[in-house]
Write an enzyme that holds these catalytic residues in place. Structure first.
Site, mmCIF file in Angstrom:
data_model
loop_
_atom_site.group_PDB
_atom_site.id
_atom_site.type_symbol
_atom_site.label_atom_id
_atom_site.label_comp_id
_atom_site.label_asym_id
_atom_site.label_seq_id
_atom_site.Cartn_x
_atom_site.Cartn_y
_atom_site.Cartn_z
ATOM 1 N N PRO A 246 -35.719 41.299 -17.752
ATOM 2 C CA PRO A 246 -36.175 40.074 -18.033
ATOM 3 C C PRO A 246 -36.904 39.252 -16.224
ATOM 4 O O PRO A 246 -36.018 38.392 -16.119
ATOM 5 C CB PRO A 246 -35.405 39.301 -18.558
ATOM 6 C CG PRO A 246 -33.973 40.027 -18.188
ATOM 7 C CD PRO A 246 -34.144 41.354 -17.913
ATOM 8 N N CYS A 247 -37.718 39.860 -15.799
ATOM 9 C CA CYS A 247 -38.288 39.005 -14.603
ATOM 10 C C CYS A 247 -38.553 37.705 -14.763
ATOM 11 O O CYS A 247 -38.605 36.998 -13.828
ATOM 12 C CB CYS A 247 -39.152 40.072 -13.975
ATOM 13 S SG CYS A 247 -40.324 40.519 -14.878
#
Length: 283
Positions: A246-247
């Site tokens: 989850p950047c």
């Protein structure tokens, strides 16, 4: 319900959300339900139903999550302090950000070979955040990118460029079960390519729960390189498996969204979607 309609619904919902983001940016959060629905050529009831199905809250409530200062509120209320001891090593498994992932980092030798001798299958799929290009080896998903902002050609060139010596085969049927797991909360297997520093950054991102955020400087400290904030930002942007790693949960310490490789509207939609669902769950 026909399978084709089931597959089209997530992309349709995201298209509505994407248009709403742009309208809210232009007109502000004071837009009424009737205003928004009318500008999108939908009845208020249909508009509200689509929103509620997509995110679980009303359009009026969701507008609060789409405002530009939402990131600052997330930092104030749901900031996750990362423990450096959790971000060691090159591979791991277990329950990560409310999703079961099994992931494996390539060996240094495999990384140096740049995919030589590897077959990668790919296809385009509907997702809650628009059309998604997904690639996979026989070990799991190795690439995921969103085409809504940059287009298919750019997304394909980007992901293929990470494995320049691999053989790419279009085979959506082979990849589809992995995609279903990825967006349905199943046991999604990942096959990662990256330098050791990058993989440590991606591992740190996996420690950020859904509905929460952290900062680039927190990630830098968590991986033992507190002064390498700029390098961390670059590594976040090079994440090959967006959404699953989850950047989008990494923000600037000031509360700014920072960048997002697949387009800031997609990042805002992801953060709003997760925060709204977290509020529904906690409520």
């Amino acid at each position: 319900m026909p399978d084709t309609l089931q597959q089209e619904r997530p992309a349709y919902h995201y298209a509505v959300i994407d248009r709403a983001i742009r309208l809210i940016d232009a007109g502000g959060p004071g837009l009424t339900l009737d205003d928004l629905a009318g500008q999108m050529g939908m009845s208020p009831a249909h508009f509200q139903r689509v929103f509620s199905q997509w995110v679980g809250v009303s359009p009026k409530r969701y507008q609060q999550y789409l405002t530009l200062d939402h990131a600052r509120r997330l930092l104030a209320e749901r900031f996750t302090v990362l423990d450096a001891s959790l971000a060691t090593g090159l591979s791991g498994s277990g329950r990560l950000h409310d999703l079961f992932l099994r992931w494996e980092a390539m060996s240094p030798g495999d990384y140096a070979r740049a995919g030589a001798g590897l077959t990668i299958r790919w296809g385009y799929f509907a997702s809650p955040f628009g059309e998604t290009l997904v690639m996979a080896t026989d070990r799991g998903i190795c690439g995921m990118g969103f085409t809504e902002e940059m287009g298919r050609a750019a997304a394909m060139a980007d992901l293929c460029g990470r494995w320049p010596k691999a053989v790419f085969v279009e085979d959506a049927g082979a990849v589809a079960p992995l995609v279903e797991d990825a967006f349905g909360g199943g046991a999604a297997a990942l096959h990662m390519i990256g330098a050791p520093f990058q993989i440590k950054v991606w591992e740190a991102l996996l420690r950020v729960p859904s509905g929460h955020v952290t900062s680039y400087s927190q990630i830098a400290g968590a991986i033992g390189h507190p002064t390498a904030v700029r390098a961390v930002g670059t590594a976040v942007g090079r994440n090959p498996v967006s959404w699953l790693i989850p950047c989008h949960r990494a923000l600037r310490k000031s509360g700014g969204l920072g960048g997002y490789h697949w387009g800031l509207p997609v990042k805002r939609a992801m953060l709003a979607w997760e925060a709204a669902r977290a509020d529904v769950t906690e409520g």
